[in-house]
Design an enzyme around this catalytic site. Structure first.
Site, PDB file in Angstrom:
ATOM      1  N   GLU A 172       0.800  -1.238   0.000  1.00 19.79           N
ATOM      2  CA  GLU A 172       0.000   0.000   0.000  1.00 19.79           C
ATOM      3  C   GLU A 172       0.830   1.284   0.000  1.00 19.79           C
ATOM      4  O   GLU A 172       0.531   2.218   0.742  1.00 19.79           O
ATOM      5  CB  GLU A 172      -0.955  -0.004   1.204  1.00 19.79           C
ATOM      6  N   GLU A 285      -6.196 -10.892  -1.006  1.00 20.02           N
ATOM      7  CA  GLU A 285      -6.957 -10.656   0.245  1.00 20.02           C
ATOM      8  C   GLU A 285      -8.452 -10.560  -0.026  1.00 20.02           C
ATOM      9  O   GLU A 285      -9.146  -9.706   0.553  1.00 20.02           O
ATOM     10  CB  GLU A 285      -6.497  -9.342   0.912  1.00 20.02           C
TER      11      GLU A 285
HETATM   12  C1  XIL Z   1      -5.974  -6.269   8.595  1.00 23.39           C
HETATM   13  C2  XIL Z   1      -6.301  -7.413   9.548  1.00 23.39           C
HETATM   14  O1  XIL Z   1      -7.260  -8.240   8.934  1.00 23.39           O
HETATM   15  C3  XIL Z   1      -6.829  -6.870  10.840  1.00 23.39           C
HETATM   16  O2  XIL Z   1      -6.977  -7.921  11.801  1.00 23.39           O
HETATM   17  C4  XIL Z   1      -5.869  -5.805  11.420  1.00 23.39           C
HETATM   18  O3  XIL Z   1      -6.446  -5.223  12.556  1.00 23.39           O
HETATM   19  C5  XIL Z   1      -5.597  -4.729  10.379  1.00 23.39           C
HETATM   20  O4  XIL Z   1      -5.101  -5.341   9.199  1.00 23.39           O
HETATM   21  N1  XIL Z   1      -4.883  -4.710   3.875  1.00 23.39           N
HETATM   22  C6  XIL Z   1      -3.849  -5.508   4.306  1.00 23.39           C
HETATM   23  C7  XIL Z   1      -4.046  -6.392   5.480  1.00 23.39           C
HETATM   24  O5  XIL Z   1      -2.802  -5.581   3.636  1.00 23.39           O
HETATM   25  O6  XIL Z   1      -2.848  -6.586   6.206  1.00 23.39           O
HETATM   26  C8  XIL Z   1      -5.110  -5.846   6.402  1.00 23.39           C
HETATM   27  O7  XIL Z   1      -5.340  -6.783   7.446  1.00 23.39           O
HETATM   28  C9  XIL Z   1      -6.378  -5.582   5.615  1.00 23.39           C
HETATM   29  C10 XIL Z   1      -6.128  -4.536   4.550  1.00 23.39           C
END
Ligand code: XIL
Length: 377
Positions: A172, A285
């Site tokens: 990101e 994701e």
């Molecule tokens: C999220 C997790 O799912 C949560 O448990 C945590 O509190 C915050 O991070 N993009 C990403 C992931 O790359 O690492 C994130 O995961 C969701 C958005």
């Protein structure tokens, strides 16, 4: 005879997987095990089997704290996934109690679980603007930041050298709405090291594990709207610059999708441009939030399933798309009920299995999308 605790521990470590075929349900119940998973979605009917038939990997983000402790959750992952990623346990904050220490227990546990079950592992992530340890703010300076970043990357990547399929090296880093002319996000790493931190992170990871596929991972590049289009252009510029230096092997499209949003040409073209560079693409994701929809459960399930089917059918047309990971596997533990929860506070129905660990329409939509993919020739 296995007692319950022993069974749970062994199951959690995947030690029972090779025994599965000879292990009867009666013996399971005598051992105090939780009820079996629905068998009609196991084995050849699982997501991983249908994905493998098309040369793909299916997997999910894992809550490592639950692994081995929640037996049914653990068995569901064993049943469905051929690749796993830690939802939180391999991030900078959770791994670094202090500037000089590493915490390995959860990351070690996930990698051991994956290896005992013949699964691949994605490493997530080495450099991000979120989940940075609390001590960072009072400690990091322009003088020590370079050592801090490279020591972290070397420490983590070398520990698992040769055992990680792909590393999300930088997560990101692009955000055009932050207003910089290079479209980079105003992150702590940018503030301390300038824009070169991205290349530095990739170079350090490459040297630490030459076999891992080095990945740039981002969100907000999926939808057919203006903001996503701008972000795609900026991500492509970054990816091309890294590619010209031989530093990147793959792009991760996070795919936190909204039921009711439009996904189309822009995403297909993005995936096409990335694959024309010779890079792999991973859906890293995926989940489908239903927060734009009303409360009706059947309507939400249908819309979520349609989004899975349409989105995956679109991206799976490209042969460079090698794996699909969902962000979790059951609605019970989804992150979506925390950040950006529905206004009516109804729990999201965003993943292939519901809270009872029953497959929902989204499961079948995922499987159909794999089935409908043209076979690799
Ligand atoms: C999220 C997790 O799912 C949560 O448990 C945590 O509190 C915050 O991070 N993009 C990403 C992931 O790359 O690492 C994130 O995961 C969701 C958005």
């Amino acid at each position: 005879m296995l007692n319950r605790r022993h069974f749970v521990e062994l199951a959690g470590l995947g030690v029972l997987a090779p025994l599965a075929s000879g292990y009867t349900e009666r013996a399971r119940v005598q051992a105090g095990a939780a009820p079996a998973l629905p068998q009609d979605v196991g084995g050849p009917n699982s997501l991983k089997a249908h994905a493998a038939a098309k040369g793909l990997s299916y997997g999910c983000a894992v809550n490592v704290g639950l692994l081995g402790r929640n037996e049914v959750y653990t068995r569901l992952i064993q049943q469905q996934a051929s690749i796993v990623v830690a939802e939180n346990s391999m991030k900078f904050g959770p791994m670094r109690p202090s500037p000089t220490e590493f915490r390995w227990d959860e990351a070690d546990k996930l990698v051991a679980f994956a290896e005992a079950n013949g699964m691949k592992v994605r490493g997530h992530n080495l450099c991000w603007h979120r989940q940075i340890p609390q001590w960072f703010d009072g400690y990091a300076t322009k003088e020590n930041a370079l050592a801090l970043l490279t020591t972290h990357i070397e420490g983590v990547v070398m520990r698992y050298e040769g055992r990680i399929q792909s590393w999300d090296v930088v997560n990101e880093a692009v955000q055009p709405s932050d207003g910089r002319s290079d479209s980079l996000r105003e992150s702590p790493w940018l503030r301390l090291l300038g824009p070169d931190y991205i290349e530095l992170a990739f170079r350090t990871a490459r040297a630490a594990d030459p076999a891992a596929k080095l990945t740039y991972n981002d969100y907000g590049i999926e939808a057919q709207d203006e903001a996503s289009g701008k972000k795609r252009t900026a991500v492509l510029a970054l990816v091309k610059a890294l590619h010209a230096k031989g530093l990147i092997d793959a792009v991760g499209v996070q795919s936190h999708v909204s039921a009711g949003s439009e996904y189309g040409r822009g995403l297909a073209d993005f995936v096409g441009t990335v694959s024309a560079l010779g890079l792999e693409i991973y859906v890293t994701e995926m989940d489908v939030n239903d927060r734009k929809l009303g409360p009706d459960t059947a309507a939400r399930d249908e819309a979520v399933a349609a989004a899975y089917r349409e989105y995956l059918t679109l991206v799976l047309k490209n042969p460079a798309l090698k794996s699909v990971l969902t962000w979790g596997i059951t609605d019970e533990f989804t992150w979506l009920n925390g950040e950006d929860a529905r206004a009516d506070h109804l729990p999201e129905r965003c993943l292939p299995f519901d809270k009872e660990l029953k497959p929902v329409q989204a499961f079948f939509a995922l499987r159909d999308a794999f089935d409908r993919k043209a076979s690799a020739s």
